[in-house]
Design a protein around this motif. Structure first.
Motif, short mmCIF file in Angstrom:
data_model
loop_
_atom_site.label_atom_id
_atom_site.label_comp_id
_atom_site.label_asym_id
_atom_site.label_seq_id
_atom_site.Cartn_x
_atom_site.Cartn_y
_atom_site.Cartn_z
N ASP A 168 77.67 29.82 19.16
CA ASP A 168 77.87 30.37 17.81
C ASP A 168 76.61 31.13 17.41
OD1 ASP A 168 78.60 30.96 15.24
OD2 ASP A 168 79.17 28.91 14.68
N PRO A 169 76.49 32.36 17.84
CA PRO A 169 75.25 33.10 17.60
C PRO A 169 74.98 33.36 16.12
CG PRO A 169 76.92 34.54 18.53
CD PRO A 169 77.45 33.15 18.64
N GLY A 170 76.02 33.59 15.32
CA GLY A 170 75.81 33.87 13.90
C GLY A 170 75.22 32.69 13.17
N TRP A 171 75.79 31.51 13.40
CA TRP A 171 75.26 30.31 12.75
C TRP A 171 73.87 30.00 13.26
CZ3 TRP A 171 73.70 25.82 15.21
CH2 TRP A 171 73.35 24.76 14.36
N ALA A 172 73.66 30.12 14.58
CA ALA A 172 72.38 29.74 15.18
C ALA A 172 71.23 30.62 14.67
CB ALA A 172 72.48 29.81 16.70
N VAL A 173 71.44 31.91 14.55
CA VAL A 173 70.34 32.79 14.16
C VAL A 173 69.97 32.59 12.69
CG1 VAL A 173 71.72 34.81 13.48
CG2 VAL A 173 69.45 35.13 14.47
N THR A 174 70.96 32.35 11.82
CA THR A 174 70.63 32.08 10.42
C THR A 174 70.00 30.71 10.25
OG1 THR A 174 72.94 31.39 10.10
CG2 THR A 174 72.35 33.65 9.48
N ARG A 175 70.47 29.75 11.03
CA ARG A 175 69.85 28.42 10.98
C ARG A 175 68.41 28.49 11.48
NH1 ARG A 175 69.27 23.52 8.74
NH2 ARG A 175 68.69 21.93 10.28
N ALA A 176 68.18 29.26 12.53
CA ALA A 176 66.81 29.41 13.04
C ALA A 176 65.90 30.06 12.01
CB ALA A 176 66.84 30.23 14.33
N ALA A 177 66.45 30.99 11.24
CA ALA A 177 65.63 31.65 10.22
C ALA A 177 65.16 30.65 9.16
CB ALA A 177 66.41 32.80 9.58
N THR A 178 66.02 29.70 8.81
CA THR A 178 65.63 28.72 7.79
C THR A 178 64.58 27.73 8.28
OG1 THR A 178 67.46 27.24 8.40
CG2 THR A 178 67.89 28.89 6.69
N THR A 179 64.44 27.58 9.59
CA THR A 179 63.42 26.68 10.13
C THR A 179 62.06 27.37 10.32
OG1 THR A 179 64.00 27.17 12.44
CG2 THR A 179 65.21 25.39 11.35
N LEU A 180 62.01 28.69 10.20
CA LEU A 180 60.75 29.40 10.40
C LEU A 180 59.64 28.95 9.45
CD1 LEU A 180 62.00 33.06 11.08
CD2 LEU A 180 61.22 31.36 12.74
N PRO A 181 59.90 28.76 8.16
CA PRO A 181 58.81 28.32 7.27
C PRO A 181 58.20 26.99 7.69
CG PRO A 181 60.66 29.16 5.99
CD PRO A 181 61.13 29.06 7.39
N LEU A 182 59.02 26.04 8.10
CA LEU A 182 58.49 24.74 8.53
C LEU A 182 57.66 24.89 9.80
CD1 LEU A 182 58.33 21.66 8.42
CD2 LEU A 182 60.52 21.58 9.62
N LEU A 183 58.17 25.65 10.77
CA LEU A 183 57.44 25.83 12.02
C LEU A 183 56.17 26.64 11.81
CD1 LEU A 183 60.49 26.53 14.38
CD2 LEU A 183 59.17 24.41 14.17
N ALA A 184 56.21 27.59 10.87
CA ALA A 184 54.99 28.36 10.58
C ALA A 184 53.92 27.46 9.97
CB ALA A 184 55.33 29.51 9.64
N ALA A 185 54.32 26.53 9.11
CA ALA A 185 53.35 25.61 8.54
C ALA A 185 52.79 24.68 9.61
CB ALA A 185 54.02 24.80 7.42
N GLU A 186 53.63 24.25 10.54
CA GLU A 186 53.14 23.39 11.62
C GLU A 186 52.17 24.14 12.53
OE1 GLU A 186 56.50 21.88 13.69
OE2 GLU A 186 57.05 20.44 12.12
N ALA A 187 52.38 25.45 12.70
CA ALA A 187 51.48 26.25 13.52
C ALA A 187 50.20 26.63 12.79
CB ALA A 187 52.20 27.52 14.00
N GLY A 188 50.07 26.27 11.54
CA GLY A 188 48.87 26.58 10.78
C GLY A 188 48.85 27.96 10.18
N LEU A 189 50.00 28.64 10.14
CA LEU A 189 50.03 29.99 9.58
C LEU A 189 50.15 29.99 8.06
CD1 LEU A 189 52.43 31.73 12.14
CD2 LEU A 189 49.93 31.72 12.12
N ALA A 190 50.62 28.89 7.49
CA ALA A 190 50.81 28.83 6.04
C ALA A 190 50.79 27.39 5.61
CB ALA A 190 52.13 29.49 5.65
N GLN A 191 50.71 27.19 4.31
CA GLN A 191 50.77 25.86 3.73
C GLN A 191 52.22 25.37 3.73
OE1 GLN A 191 48.13 24.01 2.85
NE2 GLN A 191 46.78 25.67 3.52
N PRO A 192 52.41 24.07 3.76
CA PRO A 192 53.79 23.56 3.65
C PRO A 192 54.46 24.02 2.37
CG PRO A 192 52.27 21.82 4.34
CD PRO A 192 51.42 23.00 3.95
N LEU A 193 55.76 24.07 2.43
CA LEU A 193 56.52 24.53 1.27
C LEU A 193 56.28 23.62 0.08
CD1 LEU A 193 59.97 25.55 2.79
CD2 LEU A 193 58.23 27.04 1.83
#
Length: 268
Positions: A168-193
């Motif tokens: 299900d590429p449509g669901w997967a790509v939008t779901r992946a987009a919503t996880t980017l903020p959390l993963l970015a915070a874990e990578a040290g690129l930004a503060q947690p939400l």
């Protein structure tokens, strides 16, 4: 054979030959129509449907639900987030915190951005090659490649692996987009939400005064006692009534005995 006989013979055979010829033409015409229609259907099924190899875009509700999440993350972390779905080399869908169909990689409003890119390739059923999905994360020039790879590798923790994008590429790509903020915070690129703040709760009305707890656990004993008292009262009432009846029956008998004794004395 005479002329009349030949005329009768010719007139008898001509209609039969004409009927056979007409029937043969109708059969051939019907077969030709069937063949043409079959070829048209086969061509539409094989060429028009692209053998089912097209990559479907995200559903409308999936896109509409993803954009507000990315908008909250972008305003909290100062990083734009988006997604991009490709049918190998052809774009299928894109979106970001800026809105649906708006990418972040070339918008001046997003100097710092991160987006997930899913490249899907479906093969026909007759092909021996398997379906493929390539998922990677792109970002602005100020974000290092190792950090982006760390974010991409973290997608699997949410079940967003190659199989999920193929199914299900449509669901997967939008779901992946919503996880980017959390993963970015874990990578040290930004503060947690930041947790969304809620307004003060309205003052609740006071609860009614609680009654006494004395009878709460003793209601069974209360009902039993009342029942026994009512039963005793019933027995007492029945006894009084019967006693009164006995007394009423005894008084006439005593009077009858006294009168009989008086009469005996007078005779003596």
């Amino acid at each position: 054979m005479g002329t009349a006989d030949r005329s009768r013979f010719t007139g008898a055979t001509t209609p039969v030959s004409s009927g056979k010829t007409s029937l043969g033409k109708q059969v051939l015409g019907g077969l030709a129509i069937v063949v043409v229609v079959g070829l048209c259907v086969w061509g539409a099924a094989s060429g028009g449907s692209d053998d089912g190899t097209g990559v479907p875009a995200p559903a409308t509700d999936e896109r509409a639900a993803t954009v507000p999440i990315l908008q909250h993350a972008a305003s909290s972390q100062g990083i734009c987030y988006g997604w991009k779905l490709l049918d190998w080399t052809s774009p299928v869908d894109a979106g970001s915190n800026l809105g649906e169909d708006l990418a972040v990689n070339a918008d001046p409003r997003c100097p710092r951005w991160v987006e997930v890119v899913a490249n899907i390739r479906y093969t026909s059923e007759s092909s021996e090659s398997p379906d493929r999905a390539e998922i990677h994360v792109e970002g602005s020039t100020d974000i290092d490649r190792p950090d982006l790879d760390t974010i991409a590798n973290g997608l699997a923790r949410f079940g967003l692996d190659e199989d999920a994008f193929i199914d299900d590429p449509g669901w997967a790509v939008t779901r992946a987009a919503t996880t980017l903020p959390l993963l970015a915070a874990e990578a040290g690129l930004a503060q947690p939400l930041a947790t969304p703040s809620t307004g003060p709760a309205a003052a609740s009305s006071p609860l009614p005064a609680a009654g006494s707890d004395f009878w709460r656990d003793r209601w069974g004993w209360l009902f039993g006692t009342v029942g026994l008292l009512l039963l005793a009262a019933l027995f007492l009432t029945v006894g009084v009534v019967q006693r009164r009846r006995q007394l009423r029956a005894a008084v006439p008998a005593q009077r009858a005995g006294a009168e009989a004794a008086g009469r005996t004395g007078e005779k003596a």
